[in-house]
Design a protein around this motif. Structure first.
Motif, PDB file in Angstrom:
ATOM      1  N   GLN A  43      45.281  35.150  88.339  1.00 39.95           N
ATOM      2  CA  GLN A  43      44.118  35.281  87.223  1.00 39.95           C
ATOM      3  C   GLN A  43      42.857  35.810  87.919  1.00 39.95           C
ATOM      4  OE1 GLN A  43      44.982  34.071  84.036  1.00 39.95           O
ATOM      5  NE2 GLN A  43      43.027  34.887  82.843  1.00 39.95           N
ATOM      6  N   ARG A  44      42.144  36.690  87.316  1.00 41.09           N
ATOM      7  CA  ARG A  44      40.974  37.285  87.891  1.00 41.09           C
ATOM      8  C   ARG A  44      39.764  37.113  86.624  1.00 41.09           C
ATOM      9  NH1 ARG A  44      42.326  42.559  90.378  1.00 41.09           N
ATOM     10  NH2 ARG A  44      44.621  42.662  90.988  1.00 41.09           N
ATOM     11  N   PHE A  45      38.548  37.002  87.349  1.00 43.58           N
ATOM     12  CA  PHE A  45      37.395  36.805  86.456  1.00 43.58           C
ATOM     13  C   PHE A  45      36.484  38.045  86.837  1.00 43.58           C
ATOM     14  CE2 PHE A  45      39.174  32.604  86.017  1.00 43.58           C
ATOM     15  CZ  PHE A  45      38.921  32.474  84.460  1.00 43.58           C
ATOM     16  N   MET A  46      35.978  38.705  85.720  1.00 47.44           N
ATOM     17  CA  MET A  46      35.103  39.914  86.102  1.00 47.44           C
ATOM     18  C   MET A  46      33.699  39.442  86.607  1.00 47.44           C
ATOM     19  SD  MET A  46      36.864  40.727  83.044  1.00 47.44           S
ATOM     20  CE  MET A  46      35.532  41.484  81.860  1.00 47.44           C
ATOM     21  N   LYS A  47      32.839  40.206  87.432  1.00 43.77           N
ATOM     22  CA  LYS A  47      31.768  39.993  88.088  1.00 43.77           C
ATOM     23  C   LYS A  47      30.762  40.060  86.628  1.00 43.77           C
ATOM     24  CE  LYS A  47      32.061  41.402  92.597  1.00 43.77           C
ATOM     25  NZ  LYS A  47      31.776  42.829  93.680  1.00 43.77           N
ATOM     26  N   GLU A  48      30.682  40.916  85.703  1.00 45.66           N
ATOM     27  CA  GLU A  48      30.255  41.132  84.433  1.00 45.66           C
ATOM     28  C   GLU A  48      31.240  41.058  83.389  1.00 45.66           C
ATOM     29  OE1 GLU A  48      27.995  44.636  84.732  1.00 45.66           O
ATOM     30  OE2 GLU A  48      27.021  44.284  86.507  1.00 45.66           O
ATOM     31  N   GLU A  49      30.809  40.277  82.216  1.00 42.66           N
ATOM     32  CA  GLU A  49      31.462  40.142  81.134  1.00 42.66           C
ATOM     33  C   GLU A  49      31.644  41.330  80.500  1.00 42.66           C
ATOM     34  OE1 GLU A  49      30.044  36.646  79.373  1.00 42.66           O
ATOM     35  OE2 GLU A  49      30.877  35.330  80.899  1.00 42.66           O
ATOM     36  N   ARG A  50      32.579  41.685  79.481  1.00 40.52           N
ATOM     37  CA  ARG A  50      32.591  42.837  78.888  1.00 40.52           C
ATOM     38  C   ARG A  50      32.260  42.602  77.383  1.00 40.52           C
ATOM     39  NH1 ARG A  50      33.993  48.219  80.062  1.00 40.52           N
ATOM     40  NH2 ARG A  50      33.453  47.666  82.094  1.00 40.52           N
ATOM     41  N   LEU A  51      31.516  43.217  76.542  1.00 39.25           N
ATOM     42  CA  LEU A  51      31.482  43.293  75.306  1.00 39.25           C
ATOM     43  C   LEU A  51      32.445  44.391  74.574  1.00 39.25           C
ATOM     44  CD1 LEU A  51      29.840  41.848  72.672  1.00 39.25           C
ATOM     45  CD2 LEU A  51      28.065  43.990  73.047  1.00 39.25           C
ATOM     46  N   VAL A  52      33.031  43.806  73.745  1.00 41.44           N
ATOM     47  CA  VAL A  52      33.991  44.540  73.040  1.00 41.44           C
ATOM     48  C   VAL A  52      33.639  44.717  71.579  1.00 41.44           C
ATOM     49  CG1 VAL A  52      36.286  45.134  72.172  1.00 41.44           C
ATOM     50  CG2 VAL A  52      36.038  44.297  74.551  1.00 41.44           C
ATOM     51  N   LEU A  53      33.404  45.933  70.965  1.00 43.58           N
ATOM     52  CA  LEU A  53      32.884  45.822  69.646  1.00 43.58           C
ATOM     53  C   LEU A  53      33.649  46.601  68.494  1.00 43.58           C
ATOM     54  CD1 LEU A  53      29.279  47.405  70.437  1.00 43.58           C
ATOM     55  CD2 LEU A  53      29.858  45.014  69.573  1.00 43.58           C
ATOM     56  N   PRO A  54      33.675  46.124  67.164  1.00 36.81           N
ATOM     57  CA  PRO A  54      34.668  46.734  66.142  1.00 36.81           C
ATOM     58  C   PRO A  54      34.541  48.245  66.483  1.00 36.81           C
ATOM     59  CG  PRO A  54      33.157  45.151  65.223  1.00 36.81           C
ATOM     60  CD  PRO A  54      32.724  45.213  66.567  1.00 36.81           C
ATOM     61  N   GLY A  55      35.886  48.880  66.342  1.00 37.24           N
ATOM     62  CA  GLY A  55      35.802  50.249  66.551  1.00 37.24           C
ATOM     63  C   GLY A  55      36.286  50.793  67.978  1.00 37.24           C
ATOM     64  N   ASP A  56      36.136  49.760  68.866  1.00 36.81           N
ATOM     65  CA  ASP A  56      36.368  50.321  70.223  1.00 36.81           C
ATOM     66  C   ASP A  56      37.778  50.504  70.482  1.00 36.81           C
ATOM     67  OD1 ASP A  56      33.582  50.001  70.885  1.00 36.81           O
ATOM     68  OD2 ASP A  56      33.916  48.071  72.166  1.00 36.81           O
ATOM     69  N   THR A  57      38.288  51.162  71.411  1.00 38.21           N
ATOM     70  CA  THR A  57      39.596  51.440  71.740  1.00 38.21           C
ATOM     71  C   THR A  57      39.840  50.917  73.207  1.00 38.21           C
ATOM     72  OG1 THR A  57      40.004  53.276  70.319  1.00 38.21           O
ATOM     73  CG2 THR A  57      41.485  53.024  72.113  1.00 38.21           C
ATOM     74  N   LEU A  58      40.879  50.175  73.246  1.00 35.39           N
ATOM     75  CA  LEU A  58      41.150  49.366  74.907  1.00 35.39           C
ATOM     76  C   LEU A  58      42.664  50.211  75.010  1.00 35.39           C
ATOM     77  CD1 LEU A  58      39.539  47.192  73.278  1.00 35.39           C
ATOM     78  CD2 LEU A  58      39.519  46.533  75.760  1.00 35.39           C
ATOM     79  N   LYS A  59      42.887  50.618  76.311  1.00 36.69           N
ATOM     80  CA  LYS A  59      44.108  51.169  76.614  1.00 36.69           C
ATOM     81  C   LYS A  59      44.429  50.463  78.141  1.00 36.69           C
ATOM     82  CE  LYS A  59      45.770  55.626  78.601  1.00 36.69           C
ATOM     83  NZ  LYS A  59      45.189  56.992  78.862  1.00 36.69           N
ATOM     84  N   VAL A  60      45.746  50.161  78.041  1.00 36.34           N
ATOM     85  CA  VAL A  60      46.434  49.630  79.182  1.00 36.34           C
ATOM     86  C   VAL A  60      47.455  50.622  79.926  1.00 36.34           C
ATOM     87  CG1 VAL A  60      47.793  47.868  80.462  1.00 36.34           C
ATOM     88  CG2 VAL A  60      46.383  47.218  78.450  1.00 36.34           C
ATOM     89  N   THR A  61      46.966  51.120  81.101  1.00 32.05           N
ATOM     90  CA  THR A  61      47.841  52.153  81.797  1.00 32.05           C
ATOM     91  C   THR A  61      48.497  51.558  83.051  1.00 32.05           C
ATOM     92  OG1 THR A  61      46.318  53.958  81.211  1.00 32.05           O
ATOM     93  CG2 THR A  61      48.026  54.349  82.952  1.00 32.05           C
ATOM     94  N   CYS A  62      49.626  51.642  82.869  1.00 27.80           N
ATOM     95  CA  CYS A  62      50.620  50.928  83.850  1.00 27.80           C
ATOM     96  C   CYS A  62      51.247  52.212  84.695  1.00 27.80           C
ATOM     97  CB  CYS A  62      51.508  50.157  83.590  1.00 27.80           C
ATOM     98  SG  CYS A  62      51.109  48.650  82.637  1.00 27.80           S
ATOM     99  N   GLY A  63      51.426  51.860  86.085  1.00 30.19           N
ATOM    100  CA  GLY A  63      52.065  53.098  87.170  1.00 30.19           C
ATOM    101  C   GLY A  63      53.476  52.293  87.758  1.00 30.19           C
ATOM    102  N   TYR A  64      54.440  52.953  87.731  1.00 26.98           N
ATOM    103  CA  TYR A  64      55.822  52.322  88.221  1.00 26.98           C
ATOM    104  C   TYR A  64      56.302  53.337  89.264  1.00 26.98           C
ATOM    105  CZ  TYR A  64      55.387  50.138  83.894  1.00 26.98           C
ATOM    106  OH  TYR A  64      54.893  49.241  82.592  1.00 26.98           O
TER     107      TYR A  64
END
Length: 529
Positions: free
Chosen positions: A299-320
């Motif tokens: 598990q990781r914890f970020m140095k700075e918390e990230r605010l996510v707002l309505p209308g934001d898009t989040l994308k997970v990119t994975c390399g294999y």
């Protein structure tokens, strides 16, 4: 030769000895103790000894099971109820408790909150149940309401503790869950018969409220076989989207703050990145690991918390890295299949529990040149339904297992089914074009010549990372988790994030200007020695 330290997994090589080096000596004493260790060198962690006397523990123990000799992967689930002494309590962390003799078989553990209306009506009868094979036809429908992750462990993790300003409520009396589903993934590549008993997570909790209550949120690619990964490639890319149409609907107007996460692929994954897009611009990555190691999923914890707002898009990119594979790999549950997921912790706790996507299936067929097809799912999973035999001997009228002898458990383990999701592609028969007529989709995808066609591979890779997709929004409505699959969406248009230049020295000349500690500078040997 400077190396930029970031959030990537770093393999540290260490050696130490008992003697202090003599700066006047021409030699360096040999360091007997040596080894390697995977680390996240720039991650914030919370130590157990920082807790006060108000912190208590609760061991969640998985039901025992005999691994069968005909399966290389088994997911086993059972329902656990929060004990009475934990009323109005708060979860703050966990440690794995896995017996050494079975540790090699345990791939991951996840505790899911069961959030369903009238939970005692649906869940109480399963509390003392031996359990069921997860995701099989025999798993009770009510268990599908258990989808919000509370705690997750995977290979290499030492456990996790929340920062001091957040905690997760336990118990429906104050916004948490009373019932939990314990999912264990056993990996058995050699298909040996082995008795799995004693797998547990030690939950740390307190009755002292903290400033914010947290929730769990899953991002990434939906676990389905249309998540197709091409072979013979050292950096095949896959993507999963949390679309703005989901965040507009499920994230509260004031937003949520992401504080930490747990990234997950299987054996072929070598990189992951959780990207954040707002108003047509990509923001700095929320989490990124360019050197992901399956054997170190901490598990990781970020140095700075990230605010996510309505209308934001989040994308997970994975390399294999599939350079050693000659056939495609599909999304699925088994270790030999693949995933692309990020499990995040956020606050303040709200109704949102998941936000994933899957590739547009029609787009996949178009990439393959398929014009027409027919489907017959009568036997799509190669004997999947024979698992229903488990519902017979050994259960009482309430569906609960009575005490089972070991030989009876072996008999039941033999009835577990092979859940390979891509078997479903054998039930899709191509009708047009004529050149592919009567081939199944799986047969076509496993044609080696297909993946030797560079033009096709490039077009297919493009579709898998920038093609159309279908978002899936998961949130709690009326005390029940609802899953809504939206229509086909286009790849979002945005301005990519460009990271600032690093501070690493760029030239050897610059490196020469770096001061050297004279006590560490070895003296040159004199002539003749």
């Amino acid at each position: 030769e400077d190396y930029l330290l970031s959030g990537d997994t770093v393999k540290v090589i260490y050696a130490f000895g008992e003697k202090t080096p003599d700066p006047d000596s021409n030699s360096f004493p040999y360091h007997l103790t040596r080894g390697t260790k995977n680390l996240h060198l720039q991650e914030y962690t919370v130590a157990v000894n920082e807790f006060g006397d108000d912190v208590k523990t609760w061991d969640l123990v998985a039901s025992p099971i005999m691994l069968p000799t005909h399966l290389d992967t088994v997911y086993w689930c059972n329902i656990i109820k929060r004990p009475e002494q934990m009323k109005h309590s708060y979860y703050i962390g966990f440690k794995p408790q896995i017996p050494e003799r079975i540790a090699a078989f345990v791939h991951h553990l996840i505790i899911y909150e069961c959030r369903i209306e009238s939970s005692s009506k649906h869940m109480e009868e399963w509390v003392d149940h031996q359990g069921h094979q997860c995701y099989s036809p025999n798993m009770p429908i009510s268990w599908k309401s258990c989808s919000s992750p509370l705690a997750g462990w995977a290979v290499g993790s030492d456990g996790m503790f929340l920062p001091p300003h957040i905690a997760t409520p336990v118990g429906e009396e104050h916004g948490g869950a009373t019932y939990f589903l314990f999912e264990v993934h056993y990996d058995n590549p050699n298909k040996v018969s082995a008795y799995m008993e004693g797998t547990a997570l030690r939950i740390y909790y307190t009755h002292t409220p903290r400033e914010f209550n947290t929730g769990g949120l899953t991002f990434g690619a939906n676990v389905i076989p249309s998540h197709i990964i091409g072979p013979s490639n050292n950096d095949w890319q896959s993507a999963g989207f949390c679309d703005s149409d989901c965040t507009k609907k499920d994230i509260p107007s004031e937003g949520i703050k992401l504080v930490g996460g747990f990234m997950h692929t299987h054996l072929l994954g070598h990189s992951l990145k959780l990207q954040h897009i707002r108003d047509g611009k990509e923001l700095p990555p929320i989490l990124e690991d360019k050197h992901y190691d399956f054997n170190y999923q901490q598990q990781r914890f970020m140095k700075e918390e990230r605010l996510v707002l309505p209308g934001d898009t989040l994308k997970v990119t994975c390399g294999y890295n599939t350079s050693q594979k000659v056939s495609p790999i599909f999304g699925g549950l088994g270790t030999s299949e693949e995933m692309c997921l990020v499990f995040m912790i956020y606050y303040p706790r709200s109704d949102v529990t998941g936000c994933v996507s899957e590739p547009n299936f029609d787009g996949i067929l178009e990439s393959l040149g398929i014009e027409d097809y027919e489907m017959d799912f009568g036997d799509q999973l190669n004997g999947y339904n024979k698992g229903k035999k488990m519902e017979k001997d050994g259960e009482n009228k309430n569906g609960q297992y009575m005490d089972l002898k070991e030989e009876e458990m072996i008999e039941k383990s033999e009835n577990l089914v092979d859940i390979k999701l891509y078997y479903a592609f054998n039930s899709i028969t191509i009708k047009k074009p004529f050149a592919l007529q009567n081939m199944t989709l799986l047969q076509l995808l496993q044609e080696r010549s297909l993946w030797q066609n560079h033009k096709f591979v490039a077009a297919f890779q493009e579709h898998m990372i920038r093609g159309t997709y279908r978002p899936i929004c998961l949130s709690k409505k009326n005390d029940t988790i609802q899953r809504k699959k939206l229509g086909v969406h286009e790849f979002p248009k945005y301005e990519p994030y460009v990271p600032p230049p690093t501070k690493c020295m760029k030239t050897a000349a610059a490196a020469k200007e770096r001061p050297v500690n004279p006590k560490l500078e070895l003296k040159p040997k004199s002539k003749g020695k």
